[in-house]
Scaffold this motif. Structure first.
Motif, PDB file in Angstrom:
ATOM      1  N   VAL A 104       0.834  -1.204   0.000  1.00  0.00           N
ATOM      2  CA  VAL A 104       0.000   0.000   0.000  1.00  0.00           C
ATOM      3  C   VAL A 104       0.866   1.252   0.000  1.00  0.00           C
ATOM      4  N   ALA A 105       1.877   1.273   0.879  1.00  0.00           N
ATOM      5  CA  ALA A 105       2.752   2.447   0.944  1.00  0.00           C
ATOM      6  C   ALA A 105       3.470   2.671  -0.388  1.00  0.00           C
ATOM      7  N   SER A 106       3.897   1.572  -1.023  1.00  0.00           N
ATOM      8  CA  SER A 106       4.614   1.696  -2.295  1.00  0.00           C
ATOM      9  C   SER A 106       3.710   2.239  -3.387  1.00  0.00           C
ATOM     10  N   VAL A 107       2.481   1.732  -3.452  1.00  0.00           N
ATOM     11  CA  VAL A 107       1.548   2.205  -4.468  1.00  0.00           C
ATOM     12  C   VAL A 107       1.256   3.693  -4.293  1.00  0.00           C
ATOM     13  N   VAL A 108       1.030   4.113  -3.066  1.00  0.00           N
ATOM     14  CA  VAL A 108       0.739   5.525  -2.806  1.00  0.00           C
ATOM     15  C   VAL A 108       1.949   6.386  -3.148  1.00  0.00           C
ATOM     16  N   GLU A 109       3.129   5.952  -2.724  1.00  0.00           N
ATOM     17  CA  GLU A 109       4.337   6.720  -3.002  1.00  0.00           C
ATOM     18  C   GLU A 109       4.571   6.832  -4.506  1.00  0.00           C
ATOM     19  N   LEU A 110       4.344   5.714  -5.219  1.00  0.00           N
ATOM     20  CA  LEU A 110       4.511   5.747  -6.680  1.00  0.00           C
ATOM     21  C   LEU A 110       3.490   6.671  -7.325  1.00  0.00           C
ATOM     22  N   GLY A 111       2.243   6.663  -6.786  1.00  0.00           N
ATOM     23  CA  GLY A 111       1.223   7.559  -7.334  1.00  0.00           C
ATOM     24  C   GLY A 111       1.612   9.015  -7.155  1.00  0.00           C
ATOM     25  N   LEU A 112       2.108   9.358  -5.982  1.00  0.00           N
ATOM     26  CA  LEU A 112       2.531  10.741  -5.738  1.00  0.00           C
ATOM     27  C   LEU A 112       3.751  11.100  -6.588  1.00  0.00           C
ATOM     28  N   PHE A 113       4.657  10.127  -6.742  1.00  0.00           N
ATOM     29  CA  PHE A 113       5.811  10.366  -7.605  1.00  0.00           C
ATOM     30  C   PHE A 113       5.356  10.604  -9.051  1.00  0.00           C
ATOM     31  N   GLY A 114       4.307   9.858  -9.466  1.00  0.00           N
ATOM     32  CA  GLY A 114       3.768  10.066 -10.809  1.00  0.00           C
ATOM     33  C   GLY A 114       3.207  11.465 -10.985  1.00  0.00           C
ATOM     34  N   VAL A 115       2.540  11.984  -9.947  1.00  0.00           N
ATOM     35  CA  VAL A 115       2.016  13.349 -10.009  1.00  0.00           C
ATOM     36  C   VAL A 115       3.166  14.337 -10.175  1.00  0.00           C
ATOM     37  N   ALA A 116       4.229  14.150  -9.383  1.00  0.00           N
ATOM     38  CA  ALA A 116       5.381  15.046  -9.476  1.00  0.00           C
ATOM     39  C   ALA A 116       6.035  14.967 -10.854  1.00  0.00           C
ATOM     40  N   ALA A 117       6.160  13.741 -11.388  1.00  0.00           N
ATOM     41  CA  ALA A 117       6.777  13.563 -12.709  1.00  0.00           C
ATOM     42  C   ALA A 117       5.959  14.241 -13.791  1.00  0.00           C
ATOM     43  N   CYS A 118       4.632  14.080 -13.721  1.00  0.00           N
ATOM     44  CA  CYS A 118       3.773  14.730 -14.714  1.00  0.00           C
ATOM     45  C   CYS A 118       3.877  16.251 -14.600  1.00  0.00           C
ATOM     46  N   GLY A 119       3.914  16.745 -13.373  1.00  0.00           N
ATOM     47  CA  GLY A 119       4.025  18.192 -13.193  1.00  0.00           C
ATOM     48  C   GLY A 119       5.305  18.742 -13.773  1.00  0.00           C
ATOM     49  N   ILE A 120       6.436  18.037 -13.542  1.00  0.00           N
ATOM     50  CA  ILE A 120       7.712  18.488 -14.096  1.00  0.00           C
ATOM     51  C   ILE A 120       7.657  18.465 -15.622  1.00  0.00           C
ATOM     52  N   THR A 121       7.061  17.396 -16.177  1.00  0.00           N
ATOM     53  CA  THR A 121       6.940  17.285 -17.632  1.00  0.00           C
ATOM     54  C   THR A 121       6.136  18.449 -18.207  1.00  0.00           C
ATOM     55  N   TRP A 122       5.038  18.802 -17.546  1.00  0.00           N
ATOM     56  CA  TRP A 122       4.197  19.893 -18.050  1.00  0.00           C
ATOM     57  C   TRP A 122       4.909  21.246 -17.928  1.00  0.00           C
ATOM     58  N   VAL A 123       5.739  21.398 -16.914  1.00  0.00           N
ATOM     59  CA  VAL A 123       6.519  22.640 -16.798  1.00  0.00           C
ATOM     60  C   VAL A 123       7.513  22.735 -17.944  1.00  0.00           C
ATOM     61  N   VAL A 124       8.207  21.619 -18.214  1.00  0.00           N
ATOM     62  CA  VAL A 124       9.185  21.601 -19.307  1.00  0.00           C
ATOM     63  C   VAL A 124       8.501  21.897 -20.642  1.00  0.00           C
ATOM     64  N   MET A 125       7.254  21.360 -20.776  1.00  0.00           N
ATOM     65  CA  MET A 125       6.504  21.582 -22.013  1.00  0.00           C
ATOM     66  C   MET A 125       5.902  22.979 -22.076  1.00  0.00           C
ATOM     67  N   GLY A 126       5.946  23.683 -20.963  1.00  0.00           N
ATOM     68  CA  GLY A 126       5.436  25.045 -20.952  1.00  0.00           C
ATOM     69  C   GLY A 126       3.942  25.149 -20.721  1.00  0.00           C
ATOM     70  N   THR A 127       3.309  24.045 -20.310  1.00  0.00           N
ATOM     71  CA  THR A 127       1.855  24.091 -20.077  1.00  0.00           C
ATOM     72  C   THR A 127       1.501  24.227 -18.602  1.00  0.00           C
ATOM     73  N   LEU A 128       2.492  24.317 -17.739  1.00  0.00           N
ATOM     74  CA  LEU A 128       2.250  24.490 -16.302  1.00  0.00           C
ATOM     75  C   LEU A 128       3.303  25.436 -15.755  1.00  0.00           C
ATOM     76  N   ASP A 129       2.864  26.379 -14.936  1.00  0.00           N
ATOM     77  CA  ASP A 129       3.821  27.335 -14.376  1.00  0.00           C
ATOM     78  C   ASP A 129       4.587  26.707 -13.226  1.00  0.00           C
ATOM     79  N   ILE A 130       5.793  27.228 -12.991  1.00  0.00           N
ATOM     80  CA  ILE A 130       6.690  26.685 -11.977  1.00  0.00           C
ATOM     81  C   ILE A 130       6.113  26.831 -10.569  1.00  0.00           C
ATOM     82  N   ALA A 131       5.310  27.878 -10.351  1.00  0.00           N
ATOM     83  CA  ALA A 131       4.726  28.106  -9.027  1.00  0.00           C
ATOM     84  C   ALA A 131       3.758  26.983  -8.663  1.00  0.00           C
ATOM     85  N   SER A 132       2.933  26.559  -9.621  1.00  0.00           N
ATOM     86  CA  SER A 132       1.978  25.483  -9.351  1.00  0.00           C
ATOM     87  C   SER A 132       2.718  24.176  -9.080  1.00  0.00           C
TER      88      SER A 132
END
Length: 591
Positions: A261-289
């Motif tokens: 359970v802990a691993s799945v949750v941690e991976l899910g949160l890591f996925g959110v962070a990875a997607c956010g970084i990707t969207w920042v690099v792509m210019g579709t999300l601001d760095i503040a968010s």
């Protein structure tokens, strides 16, 4: 009662536990409900406070707008203060003594239930197990409720509130965060059956160990006298080992699922962070968010990962609720209507048959007998013949499966239980005294009695001489089970109780059987005063003590096989004569 059946979904299970908890809370249910709702409001307010990180970081990192930053910082502070005040007010249920009052009220309800329960059901349970329900289960039910509710709300409601708020900042972040919760619920549903089994096995092991400890401590003098304390200690140690095994197995079974359970949750949160970084690099999300999201992920990674572990405590509460509800659900013996009180005190057993719950053969089978008012009737017969069962049924230990018992022509089931108890005084062979003063132990028969009345009863029961020798006299505590007194002294205290109660019916369970000659004489004088002008039933093993009885009933295999006076029964040369001759022969051999 099972408030959390295994076929229910987690949500349905929690709702059932919620209803059961409020039912158990009784008159404090509204206050408990308000407290839990206050914790819910505090968790939401805390989630909204954290959601303010999105506009706050945007004002600081993206626009550099100081006024906007101060505005959102003020809003965030106000929400945080509101969350703190709401949580403090909600936890006031515990701090201001309402939790203690609720615990006391529940224990009182359980105590009242023990008074109403059929004694047959109560005596099927070990003392330590009842103690575990009254103490351990009550504490498990109530003392951790607010703490566990607060942890679960912080682990679920607060991040859920932040995720919903994130939808208004960037719908992609909001959706990614919300996807974590549908993952948690199936994982909890998968983990829950094992947790339920583990918590119930642990609860049962605790009850068994508690019962073994009480039994060992109560029997320690006998064990020492028999040089068996080591053997019994080995049995107690085996109980401790069993508890350790259950505890170890429960933790072992929980380890792997908790890691998953802990691993799945941690991976899910890591996925959110990875997607956010990707969207920042792509210019579709601001760095503040992204920065705000990373702070939120760090804040909630541990509570979300350990959410299922928190629910283990919830399972413990549910197991305690089940035990409490099971005890409260035991129905008292039925009260027939209309209620009635007898005018006379003759007793009749009419074709009574009774079988104990765990017994194979009936204790009484078609037993019919009469006990005339204001006379002494003796019950004699071999051990296991049914003599004690006769007196138990008269006191409504249980109701017969067939036939009926009447008192003054009134069916016992029509007499209210308190009224019936008030009509009978009992002097048992094994006297139970409480660790209280001599005065309190006698006065319990009639709490409103004056000290003069208590002293008069004690004098008639031949108690004054030994009471005056006690260190604090009437105010001396008698120790557990009255172990400060000898057997004869305990018997006389018991007779003083019966004299003070002044009930019209007296039941004597061979009160002089285990006494020496001097004590037997003193107790016999006290009994003579007790039985005067009353309906008396004596269970007799030594036939020499009942030769003057008005009637003697010979019981064997649950049936009345002979009755009459002593001389009449000797002339008949039946079962009574056989018992008499055997005892006389044994006495001669002893001499």
């Amino acid at each position: 009662m099972n408030p959390t059946g295994t076929d229910r979904s987690p949500t349905a299970s929690w709702l059932a536990t919620w209803r059961c908890l409020l039912k158990t809370a009784g008159g404090h249910a509204a206050a408990l409900r308000n407290s839990l709702l206050g914790l819910l409001a505090a968790a939401i307010a805390q989630g909204l406070a954290l959601a303010c990180l999105f506009p706050l970081f945007r004002a600081v990192l993206s626009t550099g707008n100081a006024e906007a930053a101060l505005y959102w910082l003020a809003i965030m502070s106000l929400l945080a203060i509101a969350a703190t005040l709401l949580r403090w007010r909600a936890q006031g249920f515990e701090y201001n003594g309402q939790l203690a009052a609720m615990t006391h009220a529940l224990r009182t309800r359980l105590g009242e239930q023990l008074r109403r329960m059929p004694l047959e059901r109560l005596q099927d349970s070990r003392t330590g197990e009842m103690s575990a329900v009254l103490l351990g289960n009550v504490d498990e039910n109530l003392n951790y409720t607010l703490a566990i509710a607060n942890l679960i709300m912080l682990a679920v409601v607060t991040p859920l509130t932040v995720a919903l708020a994130a939808l208004f900042v960037d719908w992609r972040l909001g959706v990614m965060l919300l996807l974590i919760f549908p993952v948690i619920l199936p994982l909890y549903g998968w983990r829950r059956p094992a947790m339920r089994r583990g918590m119930r096995q642990l609860n049962q092991a605790h009850r068994r160990t508690s019962a073994d400890i009480v039994e060992y401590l109560q029997g320690l003098p006998v064990l020492r006298a028999a040089c068996s304390e080591g053997a019994k200690a080995a049995a107690l140690h085996a109980s401790f080992q069993h508890l350790e095994t259950v505890q170890t197995e429960t933790r072992r079974q929980a380890a792997k699922p908790d890691v998953v359970v802990a691993s799945v949750v941690e991976l899910g949160l890591f996925g959110v962070a990875a997607c956010g970084i990707t969207w920042v690099v792509m210019g579709t999300l601001d760095i503040a968010s992204l920065a705000a999201t990373l702070v939120i992920i760090v804040r909630f990674s541990e509570p979300l990962a350990t959410f299922v572990s928190y629910t283990m405590m919830l399972e413990m509460i549910e197991a305690a609720l089940e035990r409490i509800e099971t005890l409260l659900a035991v129905a008292p013996l039925p009260q027939q209507t209309p209620a009635a009180l007898p005018d006379t005190f003759d007793i009749r057993f009419e074709d009574v048959s009774f079988r104990y719950t765990q017994a194979g053969a009936p204790a009484l089978a078609g037993f019919s007998a009469m006990f005339p008012a204001c006379s002494m009737t003796a019950l004699v017969g071999p051990s296991g013949a049914g003599k004690t069962t006769v007196t138990r049924l008269l006191m409504r230990y249980a109701d017969p499966q067939q036939g009926r018992i009447t008192l003054g022509g009134t069916d016992l089931r029509q007499i209210p239980s308190e009224a019936l108890n008030g009509l009978m005084s009992v002097v048992f062979q094994d006297v139970y005294l409480f660790d209280d003063s001599v005065l309190a132990n006698i006065r319990m028969a009639r709490p409103e009695a004056s000290e003069d009345e208590v002293r008069a009863a004690a004098k008639t029961a031949q108690c004054l001489a030994f009471i005056e020798r006690l260190p604090q006299g009437w105010h001396t505590r008698l120790g557990e089970i009255g172990d400060r007194l000898s057997g004869g002294e305990r018997q006389r205290i018991s007779i003083a109780r019966a004299l003070l109660k002044n009930a019209p019916i007296v039941i004597l369970d061979e009160p002089t059987a285990a006494l020496d000659a001097e004590n037997e004489l003193a107790v016999q004088h006290a009994i003579d005063a007790l039985v005067r002008n009353r309906t008396v039933i004596v269970i007799a093993h030594r036939l020499s003590t009942i030769v003057g009885a008005d009637r003697i009933l010979v019981v064997e295999d649950g049936q009345l096989i002979e009755q009459g006076q002593h001389d009449e029964l000797l002339v008949k040369a039946g079962r009574y004569r056989t018992l008499w001759d055997a005892q006389q022969t044994a006495s001669m051999r002893f001499l």
